[in-house]
Design a protein around this motif. Structure first.
Motif, PDB file in Angstrom:
ATOM      1  N   ILE A 336       0.792  -1.160  -0.176  1.00 46.65           N
ATOM      2  CA  ILE A 336      -0.142  -0.137  -0.014  1.00 46.65           C
ATOM      3  C   ILE A 336       0.716   1.335   0.112  1.00 46.65           C
ATOM      4  N   ALA A 337       0.702   2.109  -1.108  1.00 46.79           N
ATOM      5  CA  ALA A 337       1.489   3.146  -1.327  1.00 46.79           C
ATOM      6  C   ALA A 337       0.829   4.212  -0.708  1.00 46.79           C
ATOM      7  N   THR A 338       1.438   4.963   0.255  1.00 47.24           N
ATOM      8  CA  THR A 338       0.961   6.174   0.971  1.00 47.24           C
ATOM      9  C   THR A 338       1.894   7.429   1.050  1.00 47.24           C
ATOM     10  N   THR A 339       1.357   8.428   1.684  1.00 52.92           N
ATOM     11  CA  THR A 339       2.186   9.593   1.816  1.00 52.92           C
ATOM     12  C   THR A 339       2.864   9.719   3.476  1.00 52.92           C
ATOM     13  N   GLU A 340       3.702  10.449   3.726  1.00 46.77           N
ATOM     14  CA  GLU A 340       4.164  10.763   5.094  1.00 46.77           C
ATOM     15  C   GLU A 340       3.149  11.102   5.887  1.00 46.77           C
ATOM     16  N   ALA A 341       2.074  11.811   5.398  1.00 46.27           N
ATOM     17  CA  ALA A 341       1.129  12.541   6.360  1.00 46.27           C
ATOM     18  C   ALA A 341      -0.068  11.700   6.737  1.00 46.27           C
ATOM     19  N   ALA A 342      -0.154  10.201   6.141  1.00 48.50           N
ATOM     20  CA  ALA A 342      -1.096   9.341   6.529  1.00 48.50           C
ATOM     21  C   ALA A 342      -0.876   8.830   8.076  1.00 48.50           C
ATOM     22  N   ASP A 343      -2.096   8.420   8.547  1.00 51.90           N
ATOM     23  CA  ASP A 343      -2.394   8.193   9.812  1.00 51.90           C
ATOM     24  C   ASP A 343      -1.288   6.957  10.110  1.00 51.90           C
ATOM     25  N   ARG A 344      -0.644   7.052  11.461  1.00 48.47           N
ATOM     26  CA  ARG A 344       0.630   5.952  11.671  1.00 48.47           C
ATOM     27  C   ARG A 344      -0.229   4.782  12.519  1.00 48.47           C
ATOM     28  N   GLY A 345      -1.116   5.288  13.135  1.00 47.00           N
ATOM     29  CA  GLY A 345      -2.052   3.995  13.845  1.00 47.00           C
ATOM     30  C   GLY A 345      -2.652   3.267  12.915  1.00 47.00           C
ATOM     31  N   ARG A 346      -3.235   3.765  11.725  1.00 46.05           N
ATOM     32  CA  ARG A 346      -3.925   2.970  10.668  1.00 46.05           C
ATOM     33  C   ARG A 346      -2.942   2.020  10.099  1.00 46.05           C
ATOM     34  N   GLN A 347      -1.747   2.753  10.012  1.00 48.40           N
ATOM     35  CA  GLN A 347      -0.518   1.812   9.127  1.00 48.40           C
ATOM     36  C   GLN A 347      -0.280   0.516  10.068  1.00 48.40           C
ATOM     37  N   ALA A 348      -0.165   0.713  11.408  1.00 49.83           N
ATOM     38  CA  ALA A 348       0.032  -0.307  12.165  1.00 49.83           C
ATOM     39  C   ALA A 348      -1.058  -1.360  12.156  1.00 49.83           C
ATOM     40  N   GLU A 349      -2.220  -1.019  12.102  1.00 55.46           N
ATOM     41  CA  GLU A 349      -3.383  -1.991  11.957  1.00 55.46           C
ATOM     42  C   GLU A 349      -3.309  -2.796  10.518  1.00 55.46           C
ATOM     43  N   LEU A 350      -3.014  -2.019   9.441  1.00 49.58           N
ATOM     44  CA  LEU A 350      -3.085  -2.800   8.037  1.00 49.58           C
ATOM     45  C   LEU A 350      -1.722  -3.577   8.161  1.00 49.58           C
ATOM     46  N   GLU A 351      -0.773  -3.205   8.726  1.00 51.16           N
ATOM     47  CA  GLU A 351       0.580  -4.273   8.876  1.00 51.16           C
ATOM     48  C   GLU A 351       0.308  -5.588   9.350  1.00 51.16           C
ATOM     49  N   ALA A 352      -0.498  -5.083  10.790  1.00 52.96           N
ATOM     50  CA  ALA A 352      -0.724  -6.100  11.620  1.00 52.96           C
ATOM     51  C   ALA A 352      -1.909  -7.390  10.667  1.00 52.96           C
ATOM     52  N   ALA A 353      -2.709  -6.566   9.845  1.00 56.40           N
ATOM     53  CA  ALA A 353      -3.561  -7.607   8.995  1.00 56.40           C
ATOM     54  C   ALA A 353      -2.706  -8.304   7.965  1.00 56.40           C
ATOM     55  N   GLY A 354      -1.432  -7.726   7.595  1.00 54.83           N
ATOM     56  CA  GLY A 354      -0.783  -8.502   6.578  1.00 54.83           C
ATOM     57  C   GLY A 354      -0.343  -7.795   5.283  1.00 54.83           C
ATOM     58  N   ALA A 355      -0.489  -6.263   5.331  1.00 55.19           N
ATOM     59  CA  ALA A 355      -0.246  -5.601   4.263  1.00 55.19           C
ATOM     60  C   ALA A 355       1.197  -4.952   4.633  1.00 55.19           C
ATOM     61  N   ARG A 356       1.890  -4.394   3.572  1.00 54.59           N
ATOM     62  CA  ARG A 356       3.011  -3.734   3.717  1.00 54.59           C
ATOM     63  C   ARG A 356       2.652  -2.139   3.305  1.00 54.59           C
ATOM     64  N   VAL A 357       2.840  -1.401   4.254  1.00 51.63           N
ATOM     65  CA  VAL A 357       2.698   0.138   3.740  1.00 51.63           C
ATOM     66  C   VAL A 357       3.990   0.707   3.762  1.00 51.63           C
ATOM     67  N   VAL A 358       4.104   1.473   2.375  1.00 53.26           N
ATOM     68  CA  VAL A 358       5.228   2.095   2.099  1.00 53.26           C
ATOM     69  C   VAL A 358       4.811   3.570   1.931  1.00 53.26           C
ATOM     70  N   ARG A 359       5.774   4.351   2.604  1.00 54.32           N
ATOM     71  CA  ARG A 359       5.381   5.749   2.726  1.00 54.32           C
ATOM     72  C   ARG A 359       6.429   6.439   1.691  1.00 54.32           C
ATOM     73  N   LEU A 360       5.843   7.309   0.869  1.00 54.08           N
ATOM     74  CA  LEU A 360       6.668   7.773  -0.249  1.00 54.08           C
ATOM     75  C   LEU A 360       6.454   9.482  -0.425  1.00 54.08           C
ATOM     76  N   PRO A 361       6.974  10.359  -0.991  1.00 51.31           N
ATOM     77  CA  PRO A 361       6.919  11.859  -0.908  1.00 51.31           C
ATOM     78  C   PRO A 361       5.394  12.035  -1.432  1.00 51.31           C
ATOM     79  N   ALA A 362       4.847  13.157  -1.223  1.00 45.13           N
ATOM     80  CA  ALA A 362       3.542  13.317  -2.152  1.00 45.13           C
ATOM     81  C   ALA A 362       3.819  14.520  -3.011  1.00 45.13           C
ATOM     82  N   ASP A 363       2.783  14.306  -4.100  1.00 41.79           N
ATOM     83  CA  ASP A 363       2.863  15.585  -5.051  1.00 41.79           C
ATOM     84  C   ASP A 363       2.570  16.896  -4.734  1.00 41.79           C
TER      85      ASP A 363
END
Length: 456
Positions: A336-363
């Protein structure tokens, strides 16, 4: 609309008929006891059962529907409190005619998921919004659900109900339903405990039947697109610092990819769908936007053909990725490609469910920077990427001049809905994309247009 007393062999029920203006159908509620409980009792036992004429009425052994309905009636009658919702969603929503055609495909060796897809349907088209409305009308905000299907739990919870407990509903395994139940577990993630020894014995049961006459054209065309595929799936040339990108999607004659934004719409026919799966198998990764995940809940696999599944990648700048998405249950760990501004708690939930969250620069618009994403994929040795939508992703990739090839399926219908491509003149000056060396192919009822993309 009306209710009546219904005595049965397992107990006495009250049958209520509902009519609604959401799907225009008549659905039923089979009730025992006081469902509300006045807050003093635990949530009632509920079965949400989709109509199955062949199983419920004729006692067909091809599925487990009839035994599930009978078991649910007995369990709820024994408990003295509960409800069975009988929804008019024959064949997981495709109707009796298409269900019979799917049965014929299953006799040729396809499983129930493949059969639906070959006929141009999604594996499961059922909608549980009406069920939620009926339960609210009956005073049931929280329930114990008789089901083996995690998608049913997710559907009711999305509609605002609370499923406090899942109560399994296991029925006997035999030669006629073994392949069907095995497919439910493997392809649809149903929570069934099947006897593996018995399954192995049933898998090599009887030889497939001869195809019925009406299926000849479909099966022949959809199983032999090799010539088309050879031209479209040639090894893509390498790109410096990013994957080679194939933009592939289906649209109507008027350029629509859906009837309405956020609403899944089947556009291409079974033959073109099979070709799409073969193209997927020739790419290292497949990318869609979060809107496609929420609307379609796609699997992004090559289940209609033999070959490796591509790595699923989702553009999700605000981490709206739903916990119920099938991509989290496929065992392939979506990126899951997201930005640095995305919620950190939500990232932890998704990674616990099996996803890999990748934080990238925003346009400049706060969305994931596409060049940064492609550079990341290149570092992960993704050399070829297939992009399938939705409209925002398609437009952004074209506006950024990042697509190398287009494979466009055009279906012979008009939807007047959501356009695949936004106004590129406004997005990117006057540099419009065009095809070089365009080719077109008749694939079933559809036309596939393909070529390399260039800009002027």
């Amino acid at each position: 609309m009306a209710c009546a007393r219904i005595p049965t062999d397992v107990g006495e029920f009250t049958l209520c008929l509902y009519h609604n203006d959401l799907d225009g159908k008549e659905h039923l509620a089979l009730i025992v006891g006081d469902l509300t409980g006045n807050g003093a009792l635990p949530p009632p036992l509920v079965r949400v059962h989709s109509e199955c004429f062949t199983g419920d009425v004729l006692g067909s052994r091809r599925c487990d529907c009839g035994p599930q309905l009978a078991a649910a009636m007995a369990l709820i009658a024994q408990e003295g409190r509960g409800v069975i919702l009988y929804l008019r969603q024959e064949g997981r929503g495709i109707g009796l005619l298409e269900k019979l055609r799917a049965y014929n495909l299953q006799d040729l060796g396809y499983d129930t998921v493949e059969a639906n897809l070959l006929l141009g349907h999604q594996p499961d088209l059922r909608d549980y919004r009406v069920a939620a409305l009926m339960l609210r009308d009956l005073g049931v905000p929280s329930l114990r659900l008789l089901t083996n299907n995690p998608d049913k739990i997710a559907g009711l919870e999305r509609a605002g109900l609370t499923v406090s407990e899942r109560v399994p509903l296991q029925t006997p395994l035999h030669a006629d339903n073994a392949h069907y139940l095995d497919t439910k577990v493997r392809r649809m993630r149903h929570l069934l405990d099947l006897d593996e020894t018995a399954l192995n014995g049933f898998r090599s049961a009887r030889p497939p039947a001869a195809p019925p006459a009406w299926l000849d054209a479909v099966v022949t065309a959809s199983s032999r697109p090799e010539e088309t595929l050879r031209e479209l799936a040639a090894a893509p040339p390498s790109r410096e610092g990013r994957p080679f990108i194939t933009l592939s999607y289906a649209q109507s004659l008027d350029g629509s990819i859906a009837a309405r934004r956020g609403e899944p719409t089947t556009i291409s026919g079974p033959e073109a769908m099979r070709l799409t799966h073969q193209l997927r198998a020739h790419h290292d990764a497949i990318l869609v936007g979060i809107g496609t995940v929420i609307a379609d809940d796609p699997q992004l696999t090559v289940r209609l053909v033999r070959g490796p599944d591509p790595q699923p990648v989702v553009l999700d700048s605000r981490l709206r990725f739903p916990a119920w998405a099938r991509l989290l249950r496929e065992g392939r760990r979506p990126w899951i490609a997201t930005t640095e501004a995305a919620d950190r708690g939500r990232q932890a939930e998704l990674e616990a469910a099996g996803a890999r969250v990748v934080r990238l620069p925003a346009d400049g618009n706060g969305m994931v920077n596409l060049e940064a994403l492609l550079a990341f994929l290149d570092r992960r040795h993704i050399r070829s990427l297939m992009i399938e939508g939705g409209a925002t992703v398609i437009s952004s990739v074209l506006a950024a001049h990042l697509a190398d090839r287009l494979v466009l399926t055009i279906a012979p219908l008009m939807l007047g809905g959501l356009n695949a491509v936004a106004n590129l003149g406004q997005l990117n000056g006057q540099a419009f994309p065009h095809l070089t060396h365009p080719r077109h192919y008749a694939v079933g009822r559809d036309v596939v247009l393909a070529g390399e993309l260039a800009w002027e």
